[in-house]
Write a protein that holds these residues in place. Sequence first.
Motif, PDB file in Angstrom:
ATOM      1  N   THR A  11       0.818  -1.217   0.000  1.00 40.36           N
ATOM      2  CA  THR A  11       0.000   0.000   0.000  1.00 40.36           C
ATOM      3  C   THR A  11       0.858   1.276   0.000  1.00 40.36           C
ATOM      4  OG1 THR A  11      -1.871   1.152   1.053  1.00 40.36           O
ATOM      5  CG2 THR A  11      -0.477  -0.183   2.518  1.00 40.36           C
ATOM      6  N   ARG A  14      -0.912   4.063  -1.666  1.00 39.14           N
ATOM      7  CA  ARG A  14      -2.127   4.577  -1.013  1.00 39.14           C
ATOM      8  C   ARG A  14      -1.810   5.044   0.413  1.00 39.14           C
ATOM      9  NH1 ARG A  14      -5.099   4.191   3.419  1.00 39.14           N
ATOM     10  NH2 ARG A  14      -5.090   1.920   3.408  1.00 39.14           N
ATOM     11  N   ASP A  15      -1.571   4.138   1.347  1.00 37.08           N
ATOM     12  CA  ASP A  15      -1.269   4.563   2.719  1.00 37.08           C
ATOM     13  C   ASP A  15       0.066   5.319   2.740  1.00 37.08           C
ATOM     14  OD1 ASP A  15      -1.250   4.670   5.605  1.00 37.08           O
ATOM     15  OD2 ASP A  15      -2.394   2.818   5.658  1.00 37.08           O
ATOM     16  N   GLU A  45      -2.155  -1.820  -3.831  1.00 36.65           N
ATOM     17  CA  GLU A  45      -3.239  -0.866  -3.570  1.00 36.65           C
ATOM     18  C   GLU A  45      -2.821   0.435  -4.249  1.00 36.65           C
ATOM     19  OE1 GLU A  45      -6.471  -0.105  -0.231  1.00 36.65           O
ATOM     20  OE2 GLU A  45      -4.452   0.283   0.547  1.00 36.65           O
ATOM     21  N   PHE A  48      -6.994   5.711  -3.892  1.00 39.71           N
ATOM     22  CA  PHE A  48      -8.324   5.906  -3.297  1.00 39.71           C
ATOM     23  C   PHE A  48      -9.107   6.700  -4.346  1.00 39.71           C
ATOM     24  CE2 PHE A  48     -10.253   8.068   0.813  1.00 39.71           C
ATOM     25  CZ  PHE A  48     -11.493   7.506   0.524  1.00 39.71           C
ATOM     26  N   CYS A  72      -5.811  -2.905  -6.492  1.00 38.54           N
ATOM     27  CA  CYS A  72      -6.844  -2.652  -5.496  1.00 38.54           C
ATOM     28  C   CYS A  72      -7.109  -1.153  -5.367  1.00 38.54           C
ATOM     29  CB  CYS A  72      -6.325  -3.219  -4.170  1.00 38.54           C
ATOM     30  SG  CYS A  72      -7.413  -2.976  -2.786  1.00 38.54           S
ATOM     31  N   LEU A  74      -9.158   1.726  -2.858  1.00 38.64           N
ATOM     32  CA  LEU A  74      -9.783   1.904  -1.539  1.00 38.64           C
ATOM     33  C   LEU A  74     -11.110   2.662  -1.670  1.00 38.64           C
ATOM     34  CD1 LEU A  74      -9.171   1.579   1.605  1.00 38.64           C
ATOM     35  CD2 LEU A  74      -8.546   3.989   1.529  1.00 38.64           C
ATOM     36  N   HIS A  98     -11.404  -2.506  -1.946  1.00 39.43           N
ATOM     37  CA  HIS A  98     -11.105  -2.538  -0.510  1.00 39.43           C
ATOM     38  C   HIS A  98     -12.063  -1.542   0.135  1.00 39.43           C
ATOM     39  CE1 HIS A  98      -7.590  -2.154   2.651  1.00 39.43           C
ATOM     40  NE2 HIS A  98      -8.621  -2.828   3.121  1.00 39.43           N
ATOM     41  N   THR A  99     -13.028  -2.059   0.862  1.00 39.46           N
ATOM     42  CA  THR A  99     -14.021  -1.164   1.454  1.00 39.46           C
ATOM     43  C   THR A  99     -14.191  -1.501   2.930  1.00 39.46           C
ATOM     44  OG1 THR A  99     -16.272  -0.298   1.218  1.00 39.46           O
ATOM     45  CG2 THR A  99     -16.012  -2.668   0.868  1.00 39.46           C
ATOM     46  N   TYR A 140     -12.307  -3.847   5.375  1.00 44.46           N
ATOM     47  CA  TYR A 140     -11.452  -3.449   6.508  1.00 44.46           C
ATOM     48  C   TYR A 140     -12.314  -3.000   7.681  1.00 44.46           C
ATOM     49  CZ  TYR A 140     -12.065   1.436   4.837  1.00 44.46           C
ATOM     50  OH  TYR A 140     -12.587   2.635   4.424  1.00 44.46           O
ATOM     51  N   GLU A 142     -11.906  -0.850  10.346  1.00 46.95           N
ATOM     52  CA  GLU A 142     -10.957   0.164  10.804  1.00 46.95           C
ATOM     53  C   GLU A 142     -10.919   0.228  12.333  1.00 46.95           C
ATOM     54  OE1 GLU A 142     -11.739   4.146   9.449  1.00 46.95           O
ATOM     55  OE2 GLU A 142      -9.652   4.738   9.685  1.00 46.95           O
ATOM     56  N   GLU A 227      -0.327  -6.248   4.966  1.00 46.48           N
ATOM     57  CA  GLU A 227      -0.374  -4.972   4.251  1.00 46.48           C
ATOM     58  C   GLU A 227       0.821  -4.159   4.730  1.00 46.48           C
ATOM     59  OE1 GLU A 227      -4.367  -3.437   4.050  1.00 46.48           O
ATOM     60  OE2 GLU A 227      -5.127  -5.492   3.912  1.00 46.48           O
TER      61      GLU A 227
END
Length: 387
Positions: A11, A14-15, A45, A48, A72, A74, A98-99, A140, A142, A227
């Motif tokens: 990720t 993304r992250d 990933e 988003f 993927c 998000l 990925h939701t 996910y 969270e 991840e």
Amino acid sequence: MANNKVDIFDTTLRDGEQVPGCKLNTKEKIELALQLEALGVDIIEAGFPISSPGDFESVNEISKIIKNASVCGLSRAVQKDIETAAEALKYATRPRIHTGIGTSDIHIKGKFNSNREDILQRAVQCVKWARNFVDDVEFYAEDAGRTDNDYLARVVEAVIDAGATVVNIPDTTGYCLPHQYGEKIAYLINNVPNVDKAKLSCHCHNDLGLATANSIAGVIAGARQIECTINGLGERAGNTSLEEVVMVLQQHKDLGFYTNVNTKQLNPMSRLVSDTMRMPVQPNKAIVGANAFSHSSGIHQDGFLKSAITYEIIDPVEVGADTSKIVLTARSGRSALAFRLKNLGYEFNRNAVDALYEKFLQVADEKKEVMDEDLHVMAQQFEAVTV
Ligand code: KIV
Ligand code: ZN
């Protein structure tokens, strides 16, 4: 072996890209995605998609060119997010949506002003929406790290029934201790009746420096996806470092797990991410830091020069790093000095090295590091006096 493969879900795009100053444009994201695929990660990933038109475009373009890894996108547990993610992923060979939604009471009250039953329904609903578009849906939960285990088990069971193929158990705030995170995964494995229909995933943040340890604890307890990001980039103190978890699993073969990552690409990949994101890697970073294979104290240098495995558990070649380095400082010893002089073409006997060592310490006390040019000057001055 089949059940011992650990999927690597990268990720970084993304992250990792959420880190202030690390934003990437589409061209940069495409280049990194291609290298991540070459590195051997299983899932990329890519972004988003609803967050900005630029990120939508990045996910869309990456979907067109990545053929082996899953791509993927998000989304939140919001219909429009999921539709946008599906649209961005429409060209992907292996699309994954990925939701998810926050499941801890802190998130349920503080973010959503809601209650557990309502959140459970929303979790199920978002998975169903996503399954209308793709076969591979990751949910996910969270802040799972701070979610009550009984409630988390109910959510996991319900989203698997709704069609989730992977369930992500994020320690979003990096709060858990390794044994707690491992126990959480074990609790889910033992208490969710349909858990065999999906894969559990670790997504651990590094707020207490425990991200790698927690992810490994999760895998030992039964998760089969990690991840992570290159160089451990991610929100706040970062995400789990890809190079660390991959090398933990490789070094500890006794654990019996493996990944598809080509470890020889780890250092080149780290440099590429660091250069592209203009985010330096701390020198003491495990596996990819500039000092990861440097030896500077006399005791370590002497042992290392006699047998590398005395002070190195990884051969730098295995992770694509430059060769190990003998760094000369005021803490270095005679063996290291003789070794570096020999590399520069100076062969001195033991007495000469002893004499040179006195001069070396004077220089080393004045400087942080004694470099090749200093050694040339010392050696030539010594030769001039002794000839
Ligand atoms: O840290 C987190 O919980 C996340 C989710 C969006 C997966 O990044
Ligand atoms: Zn995260």
